[in-house]
Each structure stands twice: as C-alpha cells, then as structure tokens.
Design a protein around this motif. Structure first.
Motif, PDB file in Angstrom:
ATOM      1  N   CYS A 153       1.353  -8.251   3.273  1.00 12.17           N
ATOM      2  CA  CYS A 153       2.033  -7.147   2.924  1.00 12.17           C
ATOM      3  C   CYS A 153       1.180  -6.212   2.022  1.00 12.17           C
ATOM      4  CB  CYS A 153       3.499  -7.271   2.502  1.00 12.17           C
ATOM      5  SG  CYS A 153       4.471  -5.990   2.646  1.00 12.17           S
ATOM      6  N   LEU A 154       0.829  -6.679   1.054  1.00 13.06           N
ATOM      7  CA  LEU A 154       0.158  -5.855  -0.067  1.00 13.06           C
ATOM      8  C   LEU A 154      -1.160  -5.277   0.556  1.00 13.06           C
ATOM      9  CD1 LEU A 154      -0.309  -4.878  -2.956  1.00 13.06           C
ATOM     10  CD2 LEU A 154      -1.219  -7.074  -3.554  1.00 13.06           C
ATOM     11  N   VAL A 155      -1.907  -6.264   1.192  1.00 10.60           N
ATOM     12  CA  VAL A 155      -3.158  -5.900   1.950  1.00 10.60           C
ATOM     13  C   VAL A 155      -2.856  -4.666   3.004  1.00 10.60           C
ATOM     14  CG1 VAL A 155      -5.010  -6.530   3.265  1.00 10.60           C
ATOM     15  CG2 VAL A 155      -4.469  -7.920   1.392  1.00 10.60           C
ATOM     16  N   ARG A 156      -1.923  -5.038   3.986  1.00 10.51           N
ATOM     17  CA  ARG A 156      -1.687  -4.096   4.745  1.00 10.51           C
ATOM     18  C   ARG A 156      -1.255  -2.734   4.136  1.00 10.51           C
ATOM     19  NH1 ARG A 156      -0.813  -0.656   7.773  1.00 10.51           N
ATOM     20  NH2 ARG A 156       0.119  -0.367   9.844  1.00 10.51           N
ATOM     21  N   THR A 157      -0.389  -2.598   3.055  1.00 11.82           N
ATOM     22  CA  THR A 157      -0.215  -1.252   2.620  1.00 11.82           C
ATOM     23  C   THR A 157      -1.322  -0.674   2.006  1.00 11.82           C
ATOM     24  OG1 THR A 157       2.011  -2.539   1.975  1.00 11.82           O
ATOM     25  CG2 THR A 157       1.511  -0.088   0.944  1.00 11.82           C
ATOM     26  N   ILE A 158      -2.286  -1.352   1.289  1.00  6.51           N
ATOM     27  CA  ILE A 158      -3.424  -0.780   0.879  1.00  6.51           C
ATOM     28  C   ILE A 158      -4.217  -0.233   1.783  1.00  6.51           C
ATOM     29  CG2 ILE A 158      -5.481  -1.437  -0.347  1.00  6.51           C
ATOM     30  CD1 ILE A 158      -4.167  -3.486  -1.958  1.00  6.51           C
ATOM     31  N   LEU A 159      -4.168  -0.724   2.993  1.00  7.30           N
ATOM     32  CA  LEU A 159      -4.988  -0.345   4.049  1.00  7.30           C
ATOM     33  C   LEU A 159      -4.387   0.829   4.650  1.00  7.30           C
ATOM     34  CD1 LEU A 159      -5.880  -3.506   6.051  1.00  7.30           C
ATOM     35  CD2 LEU A 159      -7.209  -2.229   5.081  1.00  7.30           C
ATOM     36  N   SER A 160      -3.015   1.135   4.448  1.00  7.38           N
ATOM     37  CA  SER A 160      -2.421   2.231   5.116  1.00  7.38           C
ATOM     38  C   SER A 160      -2.511   3.436   4.257  1.00  7.38           C
ATOM     39  CB  SER A 160      -0.889   2.136   5.197  1.00  7.38           C
ATOM     40  OG  SER A 160      -0.198   1.689   4.225  1.00  7.38           O
ATOM     41  N   GLN A 161      -3.009   3.345   2.934  1.00  5.59           N
ATOM     42  CA  GLN A 161      -3.113   4.433   1.989  1.00  5.59           C
ATOM     43  C   GLN A 161      -3.984   5.378   2.611  1.00  5.59           C
ATOM     44  OE1 GLN A 161      -4.252   2.522  -1.387  1.00  5.59           O
ATOM     45  NE2 GLN A 161      -2.501   1.727  -2.117  1.00  5.59           N
ATOM     46  N   ASN A 162      -3.451   6.814   2.434  1.00  6.32           N
ATOM     47  CA  ASN A 162      -4.272   8.057   2.808  1.00  6.32           C
ATOM     48  C   ASN A 162      -4.594   7.632   4.370  1.00  6.32           C
ATOM     49  OD1 ASN A 162      -4.317   9.229   0.018  1.00  6.32           O
ATOM     50  ND2 ASN A 162      -5.527   7.476  -0.280  1.00  6.32           N
ATOM     51  N   THR A 163      -3.813   7.319   5.038  1.00  5.98           N
ATOM     52  CA  THR A 163      -4.075   7.251   6.529  1.00  5.98           C
ATOM     53  C   THR A 163      -2.855   6.956   7.507  1.00  5.98           C
ATOM     54  OG1 THR A 163      -5.746   6.423   8.139  1.00  5.98           O
ATOM     55  CG2 THR A 163      -4.845   4.881   6.792  1.00  5.98           C
ATOM     56  N   SER A 164      -3.006   7.037   8.743  1.00  3.86           N
ATOM     57  CA  SER A 164      -1.887   6.755   9.621  1.00  3.86           C
ATOM     58  C   SER A 164      -1.616   5.424  10.050  1.00  3.86           C
ATOM     59  CB  SER A 164      -2.160   7.793  10.765  1.00  3.86           C
ATOM     60  OG  SER A 164      -3.172   7.622  11.628  1.00  3.86           O
TER      61      SER A 164
END
Length: 268
Positions: free
Chosen positions: A56-67
């Motif tokens: 979940c942490l990794v997924r949220t980092i990936l979602s930063q500043n993008t869709s």
C-alpha cells in the motif's frame, strides 16, 4: 454518475478489500458529515483496512503527482517483477537495481525519484521491521500517531501517503487523507477555511466527520471531484442544478455570472 467504486484504485475496490458500511444520513450532526452522507448515497459506503501495508505504501508513492491511469500499470509491473510466490517484496525491492526499477515503473512518472525512494524505504522497513509481516503488524497495531510520525520520517512520504497507509492497510477510523481533490472541494464548499493548507483541511474534516465515515468520505469525495467538482470547470459553473451537492456548497471561488473559477484562497 458512477454508482460503484472503481476496481483499479488505491482505495481497494472489488480486488482490494473493504466492507460495506451502513449509515443514516438523517442523523448527520455537522455539515461536513451531511456532505459525506450525500456522497455515500451517490457512490459507495465502505470501511477499509486489511491491505498489505508495504505494498500500500509503495502503491501510494507511485500515485504521487500522477493519475490512477498512469500509476496502476506501474504498480502492476512492479508486483509482477518483484513479488514472487514466496518472495518478500521488501527484500526484493531493498536489493533492486535502481535503473531496472525505474524502467519498470516508468508509466508513473518521476520514476527515477520514485525508484530511489522505494528502494531506500524498503531498506528501512527490512532493517527496522524485518520485512512485510513486521511492518504490517506495526501499521495495524501500534498507536496511530506513532505510525503516522514514523511514516512521515521516511523520505518521500508526506501526510496524504501516510494517511492512506493508516486507512487502507491499518483500517484506522477517523483518518481522512487529503489529496488535491479533497483540498479543493472542502474549501470550495466551505467545510474548511478558504486559505487552509492540506493539514488544516484534514483537521477540520476529521473533527466534523465520524471516524467510521472517513474512509468512504475520502474515496467518494475524490470521485465527486473527478466527475462534478473539477478544478477548472465545476458542474455548477453553467448549471447549478447539475451538481448533486449544490445545496451544500458555498461556491467559494466559483463565479457563475462571469464564468470565472479561482482557487478558494484567492476568492473575494
């Protein structure tokens, strides 16, 4: 209108867990709670928790500043490459080659920066918590303030990312992550001061919305922002009746007469 939660979303969807919640809009005690109740009627009502904390942490980092459209393929590619049947994702990413990881998550944008941060965080999680299981236990069982503070100490983890981990992995009630949609909508509607920063918006909403409603309030408000309360052209701009929450909104920074839309902090 979307009448169900998107499957591919950080909030979980059908593939990611969450249990149906029940609520009675007639009992709303604050304006913010009434707004969340209306959103629940429009979209979905779920309580969250149970997702793997590190993923979940990794997924949220990936979602930063993008869709989600851009970050979801990056997440899927990362999991395919680094998560085997018996492999600990923390170990795999802590030992990953940065350039290879960057290429794997390229669709998420800022991939060099994100890959460096993910590898570094994986190393911290492995050293401090022993891997995925230990990190899961920490996120779910430790005091929420302690978890949030520790997450915020990790490079690349901001308040919204930390709160998403607490909500979707930890299942913590009373956590309302504030992204750009929530920040804009809360101030535009008058649920928080027009000049409030993200943390102040969070404080106002978490104060006024019961803990058990924060999870679906967060995810549904994001969907509402995508469909109705858009940054540049909210539905009410041309037709007040086009917005299902028009009767609950102060329209701060929205001027239908002139067609102008400004950030609430710049409103007259």
């Amino acid at each position: 209108m979307t009448d169900r939660e998107p499957t591919k979303n950080i909030s979980g969807g059908d593939a990611g867990g969450g249990n149906e919640a029940r609520f009675d809009p007639a009992t709303a005690g604050t304006r913010a709670e009434a707004v969340v109740d209306r959103l629940g009627e429009l979209y979905w009502t779920k309580t969250y928790g149970g997702r793997d904390a590190f993923e979940c942490l990794v997924r949220t980092i990936l979602s930063q500043n993008t869709s989600d459209t851009a970050s979801q393929p990056a997440h899927d590619a990362l999991v395919d490459r680094y998560s085997g049947d018996s492999a600990d994702l923390v170990d795999a990413l802590a030992e990953a080659d940065q350039q290879t990881l960057a290429e794997t998550i390229q669709s998420a944008g800022l991939y060099n920066q994100k890959s460096e941060r993910i590898i570094a965080i994986a190393g911290v999680v492995r050293e401090e918590f022993g891997g995925e299981a230990g990190f899961d236990e920490f996120v779910r069982d430790e005091d929420a303030d302690i978890v949030r503070d520790r997450l915020l100490e990790m490079n690349g983890v901001g308040p919204k990312t930390a709160d998403c981990v607490l909500l979707f992995a930890g299942g913590r009630g009373g956590v309302f992550p504030v992204d750009t949609h929530v920040h804009r909508i809360a101030r535009r509607m008058g649920l928080a001061p027009a000049d409030a920063d993200h943390e102040t918006v969070r404080e106002y909403i978490e104060r006024d919305v019961p803990g058990e409603k924060c999870g679906f309030g967060h995810t549904a408000m994001i969907q509402f922002g995508r469909e109705y309360c858009k940054a540049r052209k909210p539905a009410c701009l041309d037709d007040p009746e086009a917005c299902p929450l028009a009767d609950r909104c102060d329209q701060v920074g929205v001027y239908p007469a002139s067609g102008e839309v400004v950030d609430p902090s710049a409103a007259d």
